[in-house]
Write a protein that holds these residues in place. Structure first.
Motif, short mmCIF file in Angstrom:
data_model
loop_
_atom_site.label_atom_id
_atom_site.label_comp_id
_atom_site.label_asym_id
_atom_site.label_seq_id
_atom_site.Cartn_x
_atom_site.Cartn_y
_atom_site.Cartn_z
N LEU A 100 0.81 -1.21 0.00
CA LEU A 100 0.00 0.00 0.00
C LEU A 100 0.84 1.26 0.00
CD1 LEU A 100 -2.86 -0.79 2.57
CD2 LEU A 100 -3.04 -0.66 0.08
N TYR A 101 2.10 1.13 0.44
CA TYR A 101 2.92 2.32 0.68
C TYR A 101 4.24 2.34 -0.09
CZ TYR A 101 -0.31 2.17 4.59
OH TYR A 101 -1.44 2.09 5.35
N LYS A 102 4.45 1.36 -0.98
CA LYS A 102 5.75 1.26 -1.62
C LYS A 102 6.09 2.45 -2.51
CE LYS A 102 4.11 -1.59 -5.51
NZ LYS A 102 4.27 -2.89 -6.20
N ASP A 103 5.07 3.22 -2.94
CA ASP A 103 5.33 4.41 -3.75
C ASP A 103 5.40 5.67 -2.91
OD1 ASP A 103 5.31 2.88 -6.11
OD2 ASP A 103 3.12 3.04 -6.27
N GLN A 104 5.40 5.50 -1.57
CA GLN A 104 5.40 6.66 -0.68
C GLN A 104 6.66 6.73 0.18
OE1 GLN A 104 2.89 8.90 -0.70
NE2 GLN A 104 1.81 7.75 -2.29
N ALA B 72 9.45 8.20 -0.16
CA ALA B 72 10.04 9.54 -0.02
C ALA B 72 9.40 10.28 1.15
CB ALA B 72 9.88 10.33 -1.31
N HIS B 73 8.09 10.12 1.33
CA HIS B 73 7.39 10.74 2.45
C HIS B 73 7.85 10.12 3.77
CE1 HIS B 73 4.70 13.11 -0.01
NE2 HIS B 73 4.30 12.03 -0.66
N PHE B 74 7.92 8.78 3.80
CA PHE B 74 8.25 8.11 5.04
C PHE B 74 9.69 8.34 5.47
CE2 PHE B 74 4.67 5.20 3.63
CZ PHE B 74 3.76 5.78 4.50
N LEU B 75 10.58 8.56 4.51
CA LEU B 75 11.97 8.85 4.85
C LEU B 75 12.07 10.09 5.73
CD1 LEU B 75 14.07 8.14 1.62
CD2 LEU B 75 14.50 7.23 3.90
N ASN B 76 11.14 11.02 5.56
CA ASN B 76 11.17 12.25 6.35
C ASN B 76 10.90 12.02 7.83
OD1 ASN B 76 11.68 13.89 4.10
ND2 ASN B 76 9.51 14.07 3.62
N LEU B 77 10.37 10.84 8.16
CA LEU B 77 10.12 10.50 9.56
C LEU B 77 11.36 9.91 10.24
CD1 LEU B 77 6.59 8.80 9.62
CD2 LEU B 77 7.21 11.02 10.56
N GLN C 33 19.02 -4.96 -2.04
CA GLN C 33 17.78 -5.11 -2.78
C GLN C 33 16.83 -3.95 -2.46
OE1 GLN C 33 17.11 -7.52 -5.00
NE2 GLN C 33 19.12 -8.47 -4.69
N GLU C 34 16.27 -3.34 -3.50
CA GLU C 34 15.39 -2.20 -3.31
C GLU C 34 14.14 -2.60 -2.50
OE1 GLU C 34 13.99 1.80 -3.70
OE2 GLU C 34 15.94 0.79 -3.67
N LYS C 35 13.63 -3.80 -2.72
CA LYS C 35 12.44 -4.22 -1.97
C LYS C 35 12.73 -4.30 -0.49
CE LYS C 35 13.21 -9.20 -2.74
NZ LYS C 35 13.53 -9.52 -1.33
N ASP C 36 13.95 -4.69 -0.11
CA ASP C 36 14.32 -4.76 1.30
C ASP C 36 14.46 -3.35 1.89
OD1 ASP C 36 14.37 -7.55 1.21
OD2 ASP C 36 16.48 -7.57 0.59
N ARG C 37 15.01 -2.45 1.09
CA ARG C 37 15.14 -1.05 1.53
C ARG C 37 13.77 -0.44 1.78
NH1 ARG C 37 14.93 3.75 -1.25
NH2 ARG C 37 16.04 5.51 -0.28
N ILE C 38 12.84 -0.67 0.84
CA ILE C 38 11.49 -0.11 0.98
C ILE C 38 10.79 -0.69 2.20
CG2 ILE C 38 9.19 -0.13 -0.07
CD1 ILE C 38 10.59 0.10 -2.79
N ARG C 39 10.94 -2.00 2.41
CA ARG C 39 10.31 -2.63 3.56
C ARG C 39 10.85 -2.07 4.87
NH1 ARG C 39 10.45 -8.92 3.34
NH2 ARG C 39 12.68 -8.54 3.55
#
Length: 248
Positions: A41-45, A47-52, A66-72
């Motif tokens: 639900l949030y994999k395209d967001q 950049a927003h979550f990094l601000n937290l 792996q990018e998927k691991d970074r996003i998770r």
């Protein structure tokens, strides 16, 4: 000299209801709250979550190949911050996390305990005022678990598994959640840590704790097994879903 003993009560929850966040009072007195977050639900967001996140968390995120691991990782840390902020009424970005014995995490300046697990598309976060451990694993039929059975499971547990991946991951999540709750890590005692349904009596040197424990297993979803471990003094387990803020 008689070795001190502790109780481990292990149960399987046939069905659980994932309640909306509006049903949570964010006051976990004698309760454990288990939250699940669906990563896609949030994999395209991100950049927003990094601000937290704090700088050290961003460094950790960028270590993933792996990018998927970074996003998770980014989503799980942002979710943890947002959920904890609702319990302690502090801004999510300002929460400070510490690391105790055996790297057991804690929240600086707060009387909350937490634990995090993630697998495939899910993150699970457990919140309580007492020690807690949670684990979720994808039921992977291709995983060759047979080679590790004798090292990590008792003969009775191996008989229960009986070559069935669902049974293997059920018992594995219980053992891992117990080691996370007790902050002992996956060590040579894993084979002796109980994981079958029922009441177990074990020595304190196996779990390295003098507390009694409740283990409850459940389905994170149809393809993922979960287990939550808490002290037996806990009166209630609650299961929630949260919609993370996409703007920070």
């Amino acid at each position: 000299m008689t070795m001190a003993q502790v109780e481990v009560n292990i149960q399987l929850a046939e069905t659980i209801y994932w309640q909306p966040e509006t049903e949570c009072n964010f006051e976990p007195e004698n309760t454990v709250d288990v939250w699940r977050i669906y990563i896609p639900l949030y994999k395209d967001q991100t950049a927003h979550f990094l601000n937290l996140l704090q700088p050290d968390e961003i460094v950790r995120a960028n270590r993933y190949v792996q990018e998927k691991d970074r996003i998770r990782f980014i989503i799980s840390r942002a979710a943890l911050r947002e959920i904890v902020s609702r319990y302690i009424n502090q801004p999510a970005k300002g929460i400070i996390f510490g690391s105790g014995p055996n790297k057991k995490p804690f929240i600086v300046g707060a009387a909350l305990r937490y634990n995090v697990s993630h697998s495939a598309n899910w993150v699970l976060i457990a919140i309580s005022k007492t020690d807690v451990g949670v684990d979720t694993e994808t039921i992977d039929a291709s995983f060759k678990f047979e080679s590790i059975l004798e090292d990590y499971f008792s003969p009775a547990e191996i008989s229960f598994i009986n070559g069935n991946p669902k049974n293997f991951f059920l018992l594995w999540t219980r053992k891992e959640a117990l080691t996370k709750a007790t902050a002992q890590g996956l060590d040579e005692n894993l084979k002796h840590i109980p994981s079958l349904d029922g009441m177990h009596i074990t020595n304190t040197n196996i779990l390295k704790t003098d507390k009694n424990w409740l283990v409850k297993s459940f389905k994170t979803d149809a393809e993922n097994q979960g287990s939550i471990v808490c002290e037996k003094i806990i009166k209630k387990l609650c299961f929630f879903e949260i919609k993370l803020s996409k703007n920070v």
